[in-house]
Scaffold this motif. Structure first.
Motif, PDB file in Angstrom:
ATOM      1  N   UNK A 165      61.109 -26.496 -83.946  1.00 44.08           N
ATOM      2  CA  UNK A 165      61.453 -26.341 -85.862  1.00 44.08           C
ATOM      3  C   UNK A 165      60.158 -26.050 -86.401  1.00 44.08           C
ATOM      4  N   UNK A 166      60.042 -24.838 -87.233  1.00 46.31           N
ATOM      5  CA  UNK A 166      59.206 -24.420 -88.640  1.00 46.31           C
ATOM      6  C   UNK A 166      59.305 -25.105 -89.834  1.00 46.31           C
ATOM      7  N   UNK A 167      58.455 -26.091 -90.553  1.00 49.87           N
ATOM      8  CA  UNK A 167      59.518 -26.125 -91.629  1.00 49.87           C
ATOM      9  C   UNK A 167      58.097 -26.156 -92.176  1.00 49.87           C
ATOM     10  N   UNK A 189      63.458 -21.800 -88.791  1.00 49.68           N
ATOM     11  CA  UNK A 189      62.507 -21.729 -90.261  1.00 49.68           C
ATOM     12  C   UNK A 189      62.927 -22.534 -91.055  1.00 49.68           C
ATOM     13  N   UNK A 190      62.171 -23.778 -91.847  1.00 47.95           N
ATOM     14  CA  UNK A 190      63.121 -24.042 -93.137  1.00 47.95           C
ATOM     15  C   UNK A 190      61.402 -23.519 -93.551  1.00 47.95           C
ATOM     16  N   UNK A 191      61.958 -22.760 -95.231  1.00 49.41           N
ATOM     17  CA  UNK A 191      60.204 -22.469 -95.433  1.00 49.41           C
ATOM     18  C   UNK A 191      61.395 -21.953 -97.095  1.00 49.41           C
ATOM     19  N   UNK A 192      60.408 -22.174 -98.284  1.00 43.63           N
ATOM     20  CA  UNK A 192      60.378 -21.889 -99.320  1.00 43.63           C
ATOM     21  C   UNK A 192      60.284 -20.699 -99.812  1.00 43.63           C
ATOM     22  N   UNK A 193      61.265 -20.358 -99.785  1.00 38.56           N
ATOM     23  CA  UNK A 193      61.474 -18.585-100.037  1.00 38.56           C
ATOM     24  C   UNK A 193      61.095 -18.103-101.419  1.00 38.56           C
TER      25      UNK A 193
END
Length: 403
Positions: A165-167, A189-193
């Protein structure tokens, strides 16, 4: 030896943590027992140094850690509500290897609780003060197994890869190749995009083309620093009126739009219900080729020159020297409010009609949570802006479709 005062603080903190977990459940930010247990276990007040206990354990309270020279926040302890949502999106399991991009300490401690003794957590930040602070707070709270790294997160942390996981806990305009490269075969990947001025926390899994969304949620974070940073353009149209332009290639006829501001306002109503504004705005900015966020001052809104939607920024559809933007009015026949359009300029009729069509399509076909399907194709070639359903970035392209 624990003093009476220390015991009192610990008891109060434990009570406030339990109340915060309950509040987060009520908000549907917590949906799993594992995330609930992690939040109940980590002493958040030890990461909110100098803050009252009540502030440290307020579910929606983001706490600024550091401000820049202009006074803007450049690092913060995100609201627990947002952190819980992203951890639920991540679905972290015991034994996983997790990279956190953007350090505050508290979120890394939550992740350590989730991965357990068999997992590994690495947290990276570009700011030496933030890294030192995170290290100090983690040690004070008993999370000395978390590795904190000083580096530009654009390059990830290759020595700890691959990550399950990449947060990302900073607002990202793009997804660097290093993050994709350092993701395990079944990683997420959890990303505020940020996409055309709007930010959504997107959980991306690998697919045959690159990444495909597992879920997305409304979010807001301080922007990424370092080589992955990206600044929006502010296009001033008049005193108190501006466009916030996110896409690098978009250009507008500023003089013509200024002239349009002085033209009479055209109103058109859709007959469609106004609902789920955050989902609607994502639909609007990704379903038309030339969209920017229109901002008007509170004074101009109060004087009736602009609809209230423009005070915080509203998607504006632009055609040459004309533009239209969303508004609403009470209408019991549509369930409370009806969506509509205000338009200005020589092509006001045409641009208003196009906008109204979008509002009707949204209400009839897509008015629900999670109707968008987002993808990310690294190093895409041939995609140009402006384009419906595509948002071109530096390292690839975001694709958006609606079901």
């Amino acid at each position: 030896m624990t003093t009476v005062r220390d015991s009192s603080v610990q008891d109060a903190a434990a009570s406030l943590r339990a109340a915060m977990v309950g509040a987060l459940r009520d908000m549907d930010a917590i949906t799993s027992e594992r995330v609930a247990a992690a939040i109940a276990a980590v002493p958040r007040h030890l990461f909110a140094v100098g803050e009252p206990l009540e502030a440290a354990y307020a579910a929606n309270n983001a706490l600024v850690i550091k401000r820049g020279l202009n006074g803007a926040a450049i690092s913060s302890l995100s609201a627990t509500h947002i952190q819980a949502v992203m951890l639920e999106q991540a679905e972290i399991e015991p034994g996983m290897r997790v990279l956190e991009i953007g350090s505050g300490g508290y979120n890394a401690a939550l992740i350590q609780e989730l991965v357990g003794d068999g997992g590994k957590v690495t947290s990276v930040d570009i700011d030496p003060e933030i890294v030192a602070r995170a290290r100090t707070c983690l040690d004070a709270a008993g999370y000395d197994r978390v590795k904190v790294v000083l580096a530009d997160a654009e390059n990830g942390v290759p020595e700890g890869a691959p990550y399950d996981r990449i947060i990302v806990t900073a607002g990202a305009w793009d997804i660097p190749p290093a993050w994709v490269d350092q993701l395990s075969a079944r990683g997420r990947i959890v990303v505020p995009l940020r996409m055309r001025g709007l930010t959504r926390s997107v959980a991306f899994d690998r697919d045959s083309l690159g990444l495909a969304s597992h879920s997305y949620r409304l979010s807001g974070f301080v922007p990424m620093q370092g080589s992955g940073s990206h600044s929006e353009r502010i296009v001033t149209l008049d005193e108190g009126v501006a466009l916030r332009v996110d896409d690098e290639s978009q250009q507008f006829d500023v003089e013509a739009l200024r002239e349009a501001l002085r033209s009479p306002r055209l109103e058109r109503w859709s007959g469609a219900a106004f609902d789920l504004p955050d989902e609607l705005e994502l639909f609007l900015v990704t379903s038309a080729p030339r969209v920017a966020l229109l901002h008007a001052s509170e004074e101009l809104v109060e004087r009736g020159y602009f609809a209230p939607s423009a005070a915080k920024g509203v998607p504006a559809l632009i055609r040459g020297g004309s533009f239209a933007y969303r508004t609403k009015r009470p209408n019991e026949e549509t369930g409370g409010f009806e969506s509509g359009v205000f338009a200005h300029g020589p092509e006001a009729e045409a641009v208003a009609a196009q906008y109204v069509d979008l509002l009707r399509r949204w209400a009839s076909d897509h008015c629900r949570r999670g109707a968008a399907r987002l993808g990310y194709i690294p190093k895409a070639a041939g995609a140009t802006e402006p384009s419906q359903g595509l948002v071109t970035k530096r390292h690839g392209v975001v694709t958006i479709s609606w079901s």
